[in-house]
Motif scaffolding. Structure first.
Motif, PDB file in Angstrom:
ATOM      1  N   VAL A 170       0.655  -1.652  -0.020  1.00 16.15           N
ATOM      2  CA  VAL A 170      -0.566   0.292  -0.382  1.00 16.15           C
ATOM      3  C   VAL A 170       0.697   1.168   0.031  1.00 16.15           C
ATOM      4  O   VAL A 170       0.671   2.123  -0.875  1.00 16.15           O
ATOM      5  N   ASP A 171       2.207   1.401   0.985  1.00 19.39           N
ATOM      6  CA  ASP A 171       2.928   1.758   0.424  1.00 19.39           C
ATOM      7  C   ASP A 171       3.381   2.391  -1.134  1.00 19.39           C
ATOM      8  O   ASP A 171       3.435   3.668  -1.063  1.00 19.39           O
ATOM      9  N   LEU A 172       3.893   1.869  -1.144  1.00 18.70           N
ATOM     10  CA  LEU A 172       4.188   1.626  -2.797  1.00 18.70           C
ATOM     11  C   LEU A 172       3.198   2.706  -3.600  1.00 18.70           C
ATOM     12  O   LEU A 172       3.422   3.258  -4.709  1.00 18.70           O
ATOM     13  N   SER A 173       2.127   1.670  -3.390  1.00 20.36           N
ATOM     14  CA  SER A 173       0.936   2.469  -4.543  1.00 20.36           C
ATOM     15  C   SER A 173       0.945   3.707  -4.051  1.00 20.36           C
ATOM     16  O   SER A 173       0.832   4.606  -4.363  1.00 20.36           O
ATOM     17  N   LEU A 174       1.246   4.449  -2.619  1.00 15.17           N
ATOM     18  CA  LEU A 174       1.146   5.646  -2.356  1.00 15.17           C
ATOM     19  C   LEU A 174       2.087   6.501  -2.438  1.00 15.17           C
ATOM     20  O   LEU A 174       1.474   8.081  -2.264  1.00 15.17           O
ATOM     21  N   LYS A 175       3.187   6.034  -3.316  1.00 16.05           N
ATOM     22  CA  LYS A 175       3.646   7.174  -3.528  1.00 16.05           C
ATOM     23  C   LYS A 175       4.149   7.696  -5.173  1.00 16.05           C
ATOM     24  O   LYS A 175       3.828   8.676  -4.851  1.00 16.05           O
ATOM     25  N   ASN A 176       2.520   6.897  -5.529  1.00 15.69           N
ATOM     26  CA  ASN A 176       2.033   7.977  -6.827  1.00 15.69           C
ATOM     27  C   ASN A 176       0.836   7.350  -7.142  1.00 15.69           C
ATOM     28  O   ASN A 176       0.609   6.671  -7.965  1.00 15.69           O
ATOM     29  N   PRO A 177      -0.324   7.600  -6.395  1.00 12.47           N
ATOM     30  CA  PRO A 177      -1.960   6.577  -6.529  1.00 12.47           C
ATOM     31  C   PRO A 177      -2.218   6.859  -7.834  1.00 12.47           C
ATOM     32  O   PRO A 177      -2.932   6.256  -8.457  1.00 12.47           O
ATOM     33  N   VAL A 178      -2.181   7.631  -8.676  1.00 11.77           N
ATOM     34  CA  VAL A 178      -2.857   8.254 -10.259  1.00 11.77           C
ATOM     35  C   VAL A 178      -2.164   7.631 -10.954  1.00 11.77           C
ATOM     36  O   VAL A 178      -2.517   6.276 -11.707  1.00 11.77           O
ATOM     37  N   ALA A 179      -1.013   7.527 -10.653  1.00 11.52           N
ATOM     38  CA  ALA A 179      -0.223   6.102 -11.747  1.00 11.52           C
ATOM     39  C   ALA A 179      -0.555   4.539 -11.436  1.00 11.52           C
ATOM     40  O   ALA A 179      -0.827   3.878 -11.984  1.00 11.52           O
ATOM     41  N   PHE A 180      -0.523   4.395  -9.815  1.00  8.84           N
ATOM     42  CA  PHE A 180      -0.692   2.887  -9.596  1.00  8.84           C
ATOM     43  C   PHE A 180      -2.406   2.561  -9.762  1.00  8.84           C
ATOM     44  O   PHE A 180      -2.386   1.533 -10.954  1.00  8.84           O
ATOM     45  N   GLY A 181      -2.977   3.386  -9.452  1.00 11.89           N
ATOM     46  CA  GLY A 181      -4.533   3.710 -10.511  1.00 11.89           C
ATOM     47  C   GLY A 181      -4.602   3.512 -11.933  1.00 11.89           C
ATOM     48  O   GLY A 181      -4.873   2.044 -12.116  1.00 11.89           O
ATOM     49  N   TYR A 182      -3.937   3.583 -12.444  1.00 19.50           N
ATOM     50  CA  TYR A 182      -3.673   3.472 -13.935  1.00 19.50           C
ATOM     51  C   TYR A 182      -2.864   2.372 -14.175  1.00 19.50           C
ATOM     52  O   TYR A 182      -3.534   1.767 -15.526  1.00 19.50           O
ATOM     53  N   THR A 183      -2.054   2.271 -13.646  1.00 21.46           N
ATOM     54  CA  THR A 183      -1.328   0.717 -13.960  1.00 21.46           C
ATOM     55  C   THR A 183      -2.079  -0.414 -13.807  1.00 21.46           C
ATOM     56  O   THR A 183      -2.612  -1.459 -14.640  1.00 21.46           O
TER      57      THR A 183
END
Length: 176
Positions: A79-92
């Motif tokens: 989760v911490d990894l995704s929170l570094k850039n949530p929007v990029a994570f969402g698109y991924t």
């Protein structure tokens, strides 16, 4: 003496004859493939077309959702990894779901698509739905288990993989 078990074998090729049980065996994974493919295409498109989801913060955003599950996740580091850039994570995640769904529906690189689907489901289970109690309320675990037969079997019928395999056999004179 018979024991009610069939000892004959079937061939996994389209149009190979046999009775209804042989046909059922050959097509057994097709409904699962269609369900998972359509579901993952829908999930990817749903995320891509939801402007609220693809935001760092706000009601319904990927950022707020990940912050809400952070303390209850099995692996908070994910989760911490995704929170570094949530929007990029969402698109991924969205493009990953779309690729997995299309690959599964077409049966193109079907095992690879199924591995991708299993990994997405595993990551969501370990983060978003980990705290579901009882565990069977979290659907990501069920999706993970549903991908396993497709990882093992691929898409032997009505697929691009089967068509490519058949074409390869024709070129090599029937040999692999």
């Amino acid at each position: 003496m018979t024991h009610g078990m069939r000892s004959d074998t079937h061939t996994p090729h389209f149009g190979s004859g046999g009775d209804w049980r042989d046909t059922g065996v050959r097509y057994a994974l097709l409904p699962l493939r269609i369900f998972l493919g359509v579901t993952f295409v829908y999930a990817g498109l749903d995320k891509l077309t939801d402007s609220a989801f693809m935001q760092d913060a706000g009601s319904g955003s990927i950022g707020d959702m990940m912050r809400a599950v952070r303390d209850s996740a099995a692996i908070p580091a994910l989760v911490d990894l995704s929170l570094k850039n949530p929007v990029a994570f969402g698109y991924t995640i969205a493009f990953g779901e779309l690729a997995v769904g299309i690959g599964t529906l077409l049966g193109l690189f079907a095992r690879l698509a199924a591995v991708g689907g299993a990994l997405i489901s595993l990551s969501l289970w370990l983060t978003v739905s980990w705290a579901s109690d009882p565990y069977y309320y979290g659907n990501d675990l069920a999706y993970l288990m549903a991908w396993i037969p497709l990882v093992l079997a691929g898409a032997p019928l009505l697929s691009m993989d089967a068509a490519l395999r058949s074409r390869r056999r024709q070129r090599t004179g029937g040999y692999r």
